[in-house]
Design a protein around this motif. Structure first.
Motif, short mmCIF file in Angstrom:
data_model
loop_
_atom_site.label_atom_id
_atom_site.label_comp_id
_atom_site.label_asym_id
_atom_site.label_seq_id
_atom_site.Cartn_x
_atom_site.Cartn_y
_atom_site.Cartn_z
N LYS A 77 1.45 -4.10 -4.84
CA LYS A 77 1.47 -4.53 -3.76
C LYS A 77 1.56 -3.59 -2.62
N ILE A 78 2.66 -2.75 -2.74
CA ILE A 78 2.91 -1.53 -1.94
C ILE A 78 1.80 -0.52 -2.03
N LYS A 79 0.89 -0.37 -2.93
CA LYS A 79 -0.27 0.53 -2.90
C LYS A 79 -1.44 -0.18 -2.19
N GLN A 135 -3.70 3.44 5.41
CA GLN A 135 -4.29 4.65 5.24
C GLN A 135 -5.79 4.54 5.96
N ALA A 136 -6.46 3.70 5.64
CA ALA A 136 -7.83 3.11 6.29
C ALA A 136 -7.46 3.28 7.94
N GLU A 137 -6.52 2.38 8.40
CA GLU A 137 -5.97 2.34 9.61
C GLU A 137 -5.78 3.65 10.19
N ILE A 138 -5.06 4.38 9.46
CA ILE A 138 -4.79 5.80 9.94
C ILE A 138 -5.87 6.74 10.07
N THR A 139 -6.81 6.53 9.19
CA THR A 139 -7.96 7.34 9.15
C THR A 139 -8.73 7.10 10.54
N LYS A 140 -8.76 5.94 10.96
CA LYS A 140 -9.61 5.41 12.02
C LYS A 140 -8.75 6.03 13.37
N GLN A 141 -7.59 6.00 13.27
CA GLN A 141 -6.79 6.43 14.37
C GLN A 141 -6.88 7.87 14.58
N ARG A 151 4.39 8.33 14.77
CA ARG A 151 5.52 7.55 14.86
C ARG A 151 5.09 6.22 14.13
N GLY A 152 3.76 5.71 14.12
CA GLY A 152 3.50 4.47 13.34
C GLY A 152 3.35 5.11 12.04
N VAL A 153 2.73 5.83 11.69
CA VAL A 153 2.77 6.19 10.16
C VAL A 153 4.01 6.43 9.55
N GLN A 154 5.04 7.01 10.21
CA GLN A 154 6.38 6.86 9.81
C GLN A 154 7.09 5.89 9.55
N GLU A 155 6.85 4.91 10.57
CA GLU A 155 7.58 3.65 10.40
C GLU A 155 6.92 2.56 9.37
N LYS A 156 5.50 2.85 9.08
CA LYS A 156 5.12 2.09 8.03
C LYS A 156 5.45 2.64 6.66
N ARG A 157 5.51 4.01 6.51
CA ARG A 157 6.03 4.62 5.26
C ARG A 157 7.58 4.37 5.02
N ASN A 183 12.15 -8.34 -18.24
CA ASN A 183 10.93 -9.07 -18.12
C ASN A 183 10.88 -10.50 -17.99
N LYS A 184 11.61 -10.95 -19.12
CA LYS A 184 11.71 -12.25 -18.98
C LYS A 184 12.49 -13.10 -17.86
N LYS A 185 13.71 -12.40 -17.47
CA LYS A 185 14.56 -13.02 -16.49
C LYS A 185 14.00 -12.58 -15.08
N LEU A 186 13.38 -11.65 -14.79
CA LEU A 186 12.75 -11.05 -13.62
C LEU A 186 11.20 -10.73 -13.49
N PRO A 187 10.43 -11.74 -13.94
CA PRO A 187 8.88 -11.46 -13.96
C PRO A 187 8.33 -10.92 -12.51
N SER A 188 9.12 -11.49 -11.57
CA SER A 188 8.43 -10.89 -10.13
C SER A 188 9.75 -11.06 -9.22
N ILE A 189 9.31 -10.00 -8.09
CA ILE A 189 10.17 -10.06 -7.14
C ILE A 189 9.80 -10.33 -5.78
N LYS A 190 10.33 -11.00 -5.05
CA LYS A 190 9.42 -11.84 -3.71
C LYS A 190 9.66 -10.50 -2.71
N VAL A 191 8.58 -9.90 -2.23
CA VAL A 191 8.57 -8.84 -1.28
C VAL A 191 7.91 -9.46 -0.11
N ASP A 192 8.28 -9.23 0.98
CA ASP A 192 7.74 -9.47 2.26
C ASP A 192 6.82 -8.29 2.90
N ILE A 193 5.64 -8.05 2.63
CA ILE A 193 4.52 -7.13 2.86
C ILE A 193 3.49 -7.64 3.94
N ASN A 194 3.60 -7.50 5.28
CA ASN A 194 2.81 -8.12 6.07
C ASN A 194 1.35 -7.32 6.26
#
Length: 162
Positions: free
Chosen positions: A33-35, A42-48, A87-93, A151-162
């Protein structure tokens, strides 16, 4: 001097946390998800960056046509735009790093619970990270058991990536 046998081999276990991290289904899903988000950023940054290059080119072309004061004002505005993009790049990273760190904390909590459970089942008193151990017998390694259980106990982790 008498030798002290303070620890017996049966009371110790080792765990390769890097292997657990790398093999964790939940962490790998978070990394995926992070990738995707990083690629989107990165596409957004390239345009900027293209926009900034165009702005820089236009500014250079206008240099001879503008008064020194007008050029300075435009150059200052351009510098502000560059700073905002950086600054936007640093904040997103930082946001993505924070999400990954939170996921690692969740994994660590599960690992601790699983190691505590295994200690009761297997009778070890101490579990050390393999990275901190110079040598250990392979029989002390509980990494694969921990990884299977995590992997049985924690098959996924809920993350909030907008």
């Amino acid at each position: 001097r008498k030798s002290c046998s303070c620890f017996s081999a049966e009371t110790i276990a080792v765990i390769d946390m890097q292997k657990v991290r790398a093999g964790s289904v939940a962490i790998n899903k978070v990394l995926e998800k992070i990738k995707k988000k990083r690629d989107s950023y990165q596409a957004e940054i390239t345009k900027q960056e293209e926009s900034l290059r165009d702005g820089e080119k236009k500014l250079a072309e206008q240099h001879a046509l503008l008064t020194p004061e007008a050029f300075k004002a435009k150059r200052d505005d351009f510098q502000k735009q560059k700073i905002e993009v950086l600054r936007g790049v640093q904040e997103k990273r930082a946001q993505l790093d924070k999400i990954y760190s939170a996921a690692l904390v969740e994994l660590q909590k599960s690992v601790i619970e699983i190691v505590a459970q295994l200690s009761k089942e297997k009778g070890f008193d101490i579990a050390l990270p393999l990275a901190q151990v110079v040598y250990s017998s392979p029989s002390l390694d509980i990494t694969d058991q921990v990884l299977e259980k995590v992997n049985k106990k924690l098959p996924s982790i809920k993350v909030d990536i907008n």
